[in-house]
Design an enzyme around this catalytic site. Structure first.
Site, PDB file in Angstrom:
ATOM      1  N   ASP A 169       0.827  -1.214   0.000  1.00 24.00           N
ATOM      2  CA  ASP A 169       0.000   0.000   0.000  1.00 24.00           C
ATOM      3  C   ASP A 169       0.856   1.257   0.000  1.00 24.00           C
ATOM      4  O   ASP A 169       1.979   1.273   0.508  1.00 24.00           O
ATOM      5  CB  ASP A 169      -0.919  -0.031   1.236  1.00 24.00           C
ATOM      6  CG  ASP A 169      -2.057   0.961   1.130  1.00 24.00           C
ATOM      7  OD1 ASP A 169      -2.422   1.339  -0.012  1.00 24.00           O
ATOM      8  OD2 ASP A 169      -2.594   1.363   2.181  1.00 24.00           O
ATOM      9  N   LEU A 208      10.104 -21.057  -3.917  1.00 29.94           N
ATOM     10  CA  LEU A 208       9.259 -20.014  -3.326  1.00 29.94           C
ATOM     11  C   LEU A 208       7.939 -20.002  -4.082  1.00 29.94           C
ATOM     12  O   LEU A 208       7.939 -20.001  -5.311  1.00 29.94           O
ATOM     13  CB  LEU A 208       9.938 -18.645  -3.461  1.00 29.94           C
ATOM     14  CG  LEU A 208       9.093 -17.424  -3.101  1.00 29.94           C
ATOM     15  CD1 LEU A 208       8.875 -17.318  -1.592  1.00 29.94           C
ATOM     16  CD2 LEU A 208       9.733 -16.129  -3.605  1.00 29.94           C
ATOM     17  N   HIS A 212       2.494   3.281  -8.998  1.00 30.32           N
ATOM     18  CA  HIS A 212       2.246   1.859  -9.272  1.00 30.32           C
ATOM     19  C   HIS A 212       3.407   1.245 -10.061  1.00 30.32           C
ATOM     20  O   HIS A 212       3.808   0.111  -9.824  1.00 30.32           O
ATOM     21  CB  HIS A 212       0.932   1.687 -10.048  1.00 30.32           C
ATOM     22  CG  HIS A 212      -0.271   2.105  -9.257  1.00 30.32           C
ATOM     23  ND1 HIS A 212      -0.467   1.746  -7.950  1.00 30.32           N
ATOM     24  CD2 HIS A 212      -1.353   2.868  -9.596  1.00 30.32           C
ATOM     25  CE1 HIS A 212      -1.614   2.272  -7.514  1.00 30.32           C
ATOM     26  NE2 HIS A 212      -2.152   2.958  -8.495  1.00 30.32           N
TER      27      HIS A 212
HETATM   28  C1  IPE Z   1      -5.502  -2.649  -0.207  1.00 27.07           C
HETATM   29  O1  IPE Z   1      -5.181  -1.316  -0.317  1.00 27.07           O
HETATM   30  C2  IPE Z   1      -5.424  -3.298  -1.552  1.00 27.07           C
HETATM   31  C3  IPE Z   1      -4.097  -3.474  -2.099  1.00 27.07           C
HETATM   32  C4  IPE Z   1      -2.979  -3.119  -1.530  1.00 27.07           C
HETATM   33  C5  IPE Z   1      -4.052  -4.115  -3.382  1.00 27.07           C
HETATM   34  P1  IPE Z   1      -6.251  -0.168  -0.513  1.00 27.07           P
HETATM   35  O2  IPE Z   1      -5.499   1.077  -0.686  1.00 27.07           O
HETATM   36  O3  IPE Z   1      -7.200  -0.547  -1.598  1.00 27.07           O
HETATM   37  O4  IPE Z   1      -7.055  -0.219   0.866  1.00 27.07           O
HETATM   38  P2  IPE Z   1      -7.873   0.926   1.619  1.00 27.07           P
HETATM   39  O5  IPE Z   1      -8.899   1.448   0.655  1.00 27.07           O
HETATM   40  O6  IPE Z   1      -6.907   1.980   2.036  1.00 27.07           O
HETATM   41  O7  IPE Z   1      -8.458   0.229   2.814  1.00 27.07           O
HETATM   42  C1  IPE Z   2      -1.480   0.267  -3.353  1.00 21.84           C
HETATM   43  O1  IPE Z   2      -1.277   1.628  -3.378  1.00 21.84           O
HETATM   44  C2  IPE Z   2      -1.752  -0.314  -4.716  1.00 21.84           C
HETATM   45  C3  IPE Z   2      -3.159  -0.727  -4.912  1.00 21.84           C
HETATM   46  C4  IPE Z   2      -4.102  -0.647  -4.024  1.00 21.84           C
HETATM   47  C5  IPE Z   2      -3.489  -1.268  -6.205  1.00 21.84           C
HETATM   48  P1  IPE Z   2      -2.478   2.638  -3.414  1.00 21.84           P
HETATM   49  O2  IPE Z   2      -2.856   2.887  -4.841  1.00 21.84           O
HETATM   50  O3  IPE Z   2      -3.604   2.171  -2.563  1.00 21.84           O
HETATM   51  O4  IPE Z   2      -1.823   3.929  -2.822  1.00 21.84           O
HETATM   52  P2  IPE Z   2      -2.446   4.911  -1.755  1.00 21.84           P
HETATM   53  O5  IPE Z   2      -2.893   4.061  -0.604  1.00 21.84           O
HETATM   54  O6  IPE Z   2      -3.604   5.605  -2.418  1.00 21.84           O
HETATM   55  O7  IPE Z   2      -1.339   5.839  -1.399  1.00 21.84           O
HETATM   56 MG    MG Z   3      -4.059   2.413  -0.621  1.00 22.47          MG
END
Ligand code: IPE
Ligand code: IPE
Ligand code: MG
Length: 252
Positions: A20, A131, A37
């Site tokens: 995240d 793995l 990303h």
């Molecule tokens: C969880 O992160 C999903 C992934 C890392 C793929 P999100 O960014 O979607 O979760 P919330 O919305 O902060 O809970």
């Molecule tokens: C995690 O990073 C990747 C996915 C959920 C696909 P985020 O896109 O959720 O990044 P933040 O949380 O908005 O910073």
């Molecule tokens: Mg996120």
């Protein structure tokens, strides 16, 4: 494998990672979210290498949740492109490293080209055993449990399954992770402290480590730090612990 003071293996057999903070990493630098990303994919490569070097046997990475479809269409499109790119560009190297790729999550509704790529990655690497890289894509823990419950109910309705025979092992055997040991450690980056629908059933006795960095900055040192923290924990699984005083366990 070395053993920590409390007797738990110092290196977790199975690590789950909630990758995240890509968007915030990018925003802090004035880049579009998709650049976060893109850099996150490089962090994933570092994570796979680190896991393998450190002797982790299963690595499950949360790459796209069932709820992430609610994001803007261009961001969703880029995440789908990244998944395809990762499989196309990295499969040969992963295979050479002895990595078995598995994908969990709802696959039937994905585009045929993506489904074919994922099926192919699993087939090509099925014989590898250094793995297991388990990619959670279009994954939601609740959806996974509902699908498992529905399959069991269907079997019961056909008269092939006695409802009284449904126990934890039977339900776990219907999940996408059937045959994979539960995660010992779940790491989440970005500072958020929640599961966001990741491995709800499987995380029942996982240890959680929340790292104060965004996913694109994740590296081997971050994984080592999380594993060190894990090794300090006393896992009890509902039993009676060693009884070490709190100060001894926290080192304070
Ligand atoms: C969880 O992160 C999903 C992934 C890392 C793929 P999100 O960014 O979607 O979760 P919330 O919305 O902060 O809970
Ligand atoms: C995690 O990073 C990747 C996915 C959920 C696909 P985020 O896109 O959720 O990044 P933040 O949380 O908005 O910073
Ligand atoms: Mg996120």
């Amino acid at each position: 494998m070395s053993v920590s003071e409390q007797g738990a293996p110092a290196v977790p057999r199975h690590i789950g990672v909630i990758m995240d903070g890509n968007g915030r990493w990018a925003a802090a630098r004035g880049y579009p979210r998709i650049e976060g990303h893109r850099r996150g994919m490089e962090a994933l490569r570092r994570a796979v290498r680190a896991a393998q070097d450190l002797g982790v046997r299963y690595l499950t990475v949360y790459s796209f949740s069932s709820e992430n479809w609610t994001r803007p269409a261009d961001e969703v499109g880029f995440l789908l492109t990244l998944l395809k790119r990762f499989v196309r560009n990295d499969l040969a190297e992963l295979h050479a490293m002895g990595v078995r790729v598995r994908v969990i999550g709802e696959r039937a509704s994905l585009a045929p080209d993506i489904r074919a790529l994922l099926d192919d990655a699993e087939t090509v690497t099925a014989g590898n055993d250094r793995l297991d890289l388990i990619v959670a894509f279009n994954y939601g823990g609740r959806q996974e449990i509902v699908a498992a419950a529905r399959r069991l109910a269907e079997a019961a309705a056909r008269g092939e399954l006695d409802p009284a025979a449904i126990d934890c092992a039977r339900l776990a055997g219907e999940l996408d992770t059937a045959g994979v040991p539960d995660p010992d450690l779940i790491i989440r980056t970005s500072g958020e402290q929640r599961l966001s629908n990741f491995l709800l059933w499987q995380a029942a006795y996982a240890e959680f480590v929340f790292l104060p960095l965004h996913w694109p900055d994740f590296d081997r040192a971050a994984m080592e730090e999380a594993i060190r923290e894990y090794a300090r924990r006393e896992r009890r699984f509902g039993g009676v612990g060693a009884g070490a005083p709190l100060t001894a366990r926290t080192g304070s």
